[in-house]
Write an enzyme that holds these catalytic residues in place. Structure first.
Site, PDB file in Angstrom:
ATOM      1  N   TYR A   1     -15.483  19.358  41.785  1.00 32.31           N
ATOM      2  CA  TYR A   1     -14.452  19.610  40.768  1.00 32.31           C
ATOM      3  C   TYR A   1     -13.827  18.303  40.296  1.00 32.31           C
ATOM      4  O   TYR A   1     -13.716  17.354  41.067  1.00 32.31           O
ATOM      5  CB  TYR A   1     -13.339  20.494  41.337  1.00 32.31           C
ATOM      6  CG  TYR A   1     -13.741  21.899  41.663  1.00 32.31           C
ATOM      7  CD1 TYR A   1     -14.955  22.436  41.231  1.00 32.31           C
ATOM      8  CD2 TYR A   1     -12.902  22.726  42.419  1.00 32.31           C
ATOM      9  CE1 TYR A   1     -15.302  23.735  41.547  1.00 32.31           C
ATOM     10  CE2 TYR A   1     -13.257  24.025  42.733  1.00 32.31           C
ATOM     11  CZ  TYR A   1     -14.453  24.519  42.311  1.00 32.31           C
ATOM     12  OH  TYR A   1     -14.799  25.812  42.617  1.00 32.31           O
TER      13      TYR A   1
ATOM     14  N   SER B   1     -13.156  33.913  39.884  1.00 30.22           N
ATOM     15  CA  SER B   1     -13.309  34.406  38.508  1.00 30.22           C
ATOM     16  C   SER B   1     -12.814  35.845  38.343  1.00 30.22           C
ATOM     17  O   SER B   1     -13.489  36.677  37.728  1.00 30.22           O
ATOM     18  CB  SER B   1     -14.762  34.294  38.055  1.00 30.22           C
ATOM     19  OG  SER B   1     -14.864  34.299  36.651  1.00 30.22           O
TER      20      SER B   1
ATOM     21  N   LEU C   1     -10.697  37.008  36.401  1.00 27.32           N
ATOM     22  CA  LEU C   1     -10.504  37.321  34.982  1.00 27.32           C
ATOM     23  C   LEU C   1     -11.771  37.055  34.169  1.00 27.32           C
ATOM     24  O   LEU C   1     -11.716  37.013  32.940  1.00 27.32           O
ATOM     25  CB  LEU C   1      -9.343  36.496  34.399  1.00 27.32           C
ATOM     26  CG  LEU C   1      -7.969  36.711  35.021  1.00 27.32           C
ATOM     27  CD1 LEU C   1      -6.919  35.881  34.284  1.00 27.32           C
ATOM     28  CD2 LEU C   1      -7.594  38.184  35.023  1.00 27.32           C
TER      29      LEU C   1
ATOM     30  N   GLY D   1     -11.378  34.168  32.059  1.00 26.89           N
ATOM     31  CA  GLY D   1     -10.392  34.443  31.006  1.00 26.89           C
ATOM     32  C   GLY D   1     -10.822  35.506  30.028  1.00 26.89           C
ATOM     33  O   GLY D   1     -10.032  35.937  29.174  1.00 26.89           O
TER      34      GLY D   1
ATOM     35  N   LEU E   1     -11.327  38.644  30.454  1.00 25.89           N
ATOM     36  CA  LEU E   1     -10.637  39.937  30.606  1.00 25.89           C
ATOM     37  C   LEU E   1      -9.182  39.904  30.151  1.00 25.89           C
ATOM     38  O   LEU E   1      -8.498  40.924  30.202  1.00 25.89           O
ATOM     39  CB  LEU E   1     -10.722  40.388  32.065  1.00 25.89           C
ATOM     40  CG  LEU E   1     -12.113  40.867  32.495  1.00 25.89           C
ATOM     41  CD1 LEU E   1     -12.216  40.954  34.016  1.00 25.89           C
ATOM     42  CD2 LEU E   1     -12.436  42.218  31.857  1.00 25.89           C
ATOM     43  N   THR E   2      -8.701  38.764  29.686  1.00 32.18           N
ATOM     44  CA  THR E   2      -7.352  38.724  29.110  1.00 32.18           C
ATOM     45  C   THR E   2      -7.323  39.306  27.708  1.00 32.18           C
ATOM     46  O   THR E   2      -6.258  39.646  27.194  1.00 32.18           O
ATOM     47  CB  THR E   2      -6.841  37.272  29.025  1.00 32.18           C
ATOM     48  OG1 THR E   2      -7.645  36.532  28.085  1.00 32.18           O
ATOM     49  CG2 THR E   2      -6.900  36.591  30.387  1.00 32.18           C
TER      50      THR E   2
END
Length: 352
Positions: free
Chosen positions: A53, A239, A241, A244, A246-247
């Site tokens: 990362y 993960s 979401l 993201g 599913l926002t």
């Protein structure tokens, strides 16, 4: 914030874990520190990172996220207040910048020397002398992960045996550098094999499995969920979401400025398919029809699973983080769960 036992270890982690992979690319060092402080205020004690990362993984940002956590630890003096998990990267053609000196083909792998060197480097970046949880980021062997289906064995299996990787982990445990070990992006066979090795070869026992799990990818329920419950190696869900998705912010082809798919369209396309978009729209509509924030419904669904140890949330803004943290005590009504399962039946696992 509910605390849960990590496998059969003496470590207890919060039901919500703070994911950090955007720090050093989408988020600054200061923003990373602010996220940790807010998470602690909500009762979170668990931070998850990895040597590769921030993401998307690049040589220029390799290890930067661990360095940001390390600078917070140095400034705050709160090492004993947090449980820190990191990961050693497996082989990947796009990651030739990770330990190329150890391999003739220029690819990193999960052999003994690589695992030990990776751990030592992570400890140095973090500024600590131990990791609470050290995880294999993905397997050395060719198998199904990162959305790959239709399993095909490699013509020649030149992968590092899992026994060698776990033996290196045992050395790290014996040296006091690692308290517990985990797997990530693993299959039911991989987890079962690791558990067998721990029993027959006296190697470290898997405490957790960090795999994707969300409304668009419930593949963990097939095989792995039972193993998690029967063998005390719960899911660390990443993960939740769907990056993201599913926002609802990507509905109707929208690409908000600064959002992940907007910035890195070629990297995070796992959920960008016709089936995923159709299912996502139904989940978002269901949430709004029931007066729920779509992101909170998606996180709450993950939080409620009996095979979950901790839900790894991620955010690039403090508002997003607050929304996710506030789901720790949300219980979805039975009627909403029923509708979620009905949508899943119509769109079974569209984004594995």
């Amino acid at each position: 914030m509910e605390m849960r036992r990590l496998g059969r270890s003496d470590i207890h982690v919060s039901k919500i874990c703070l994911g950090t992979m955007t720090w050093g690319q989408q988020n600054t060092e200061q923003e990373g520190h602010e996220q940790i402080e807010m998470a602690l205020e909500y009762g979170v004690n668990f931070l998850d990172t990895a040597e590769m990362y921030s993401v998307p993984a690049r040589a220029e940002t390799y290890g930067r996220t661990e360095e940001i956590i390390g600078s917070w630890l140095k400034k705050s003096g709160k090492r004993k207040d947090v449980v820190i998990a990191s990961k050693v990267a497996g082989p990947m053609p796009t990651l030739k910048h990770i330990r190329p000196q150890l391999h003739r083909d220029g690819h990193n792998d999960l052999d003994r020397k690589s695992v030990i060197e990776a751990c030592d480097a992570s400890l140095k970046r973090l500024g600590t002398d131990y990791l609470d949880l050290y995880q294999v980021h993905w397997p050395s062997r060719r198998t199904n992960f990162f959305g790959v289906l239709r399993y095909r064995p490699a013509p020649e299996d030149n992968s590092v045996p899992l026994e060698e990787t776990l033996s290196a982990m045992q050395e790290l445990v014996d040296a006091g550098k690692v308290r517990a070990i985990g797997l990530s992006n693993e299959s039911p066979w991989g987890v079962s094999h690791a558990l067998t090795l721990s029993e027959t070869k006296q190697l470290p026992r898997v405490a957790s499995v960090q795999n994707p799990y969300n409304l668009l990818n419930r593949s963990y329920e097939v095989g792995l969920a039972e193993i998690s419950l029967q063998e005390d190696c719960g899911l660390l869900a990443y993960s939740p979401l769907a990056s993201g998705f599913l926002t609802g912010k990507y509905m109707n082809g929208a690409r908000p400025e600064g959002a992940r798919f907007t910035l890195f369209s070629g990297t995070f396309g796992r959920y960008l398919n016709e089936g995923g978009e159709a299912a996502m729209e139904k989940y978002v509509t269901l949430a709004r029809d029931n007066g729920l924030d779509p992101a909170q419904m998606a996180n709450a669904f993950v939080n409620m699973q009996p095979f979950l140890t901790s839900n790894i949330i991620g955010a690039t803004t403090m508002e997003q983080l607050k929304t996710a943290l506030e789901t720790h005590d949300i219980v979805l009504p039975k009627e909403v769960i029923k509708e979620i399962n009905a949508i899943e039946t119509q769109h079974p696992m569209p984004c594995p």
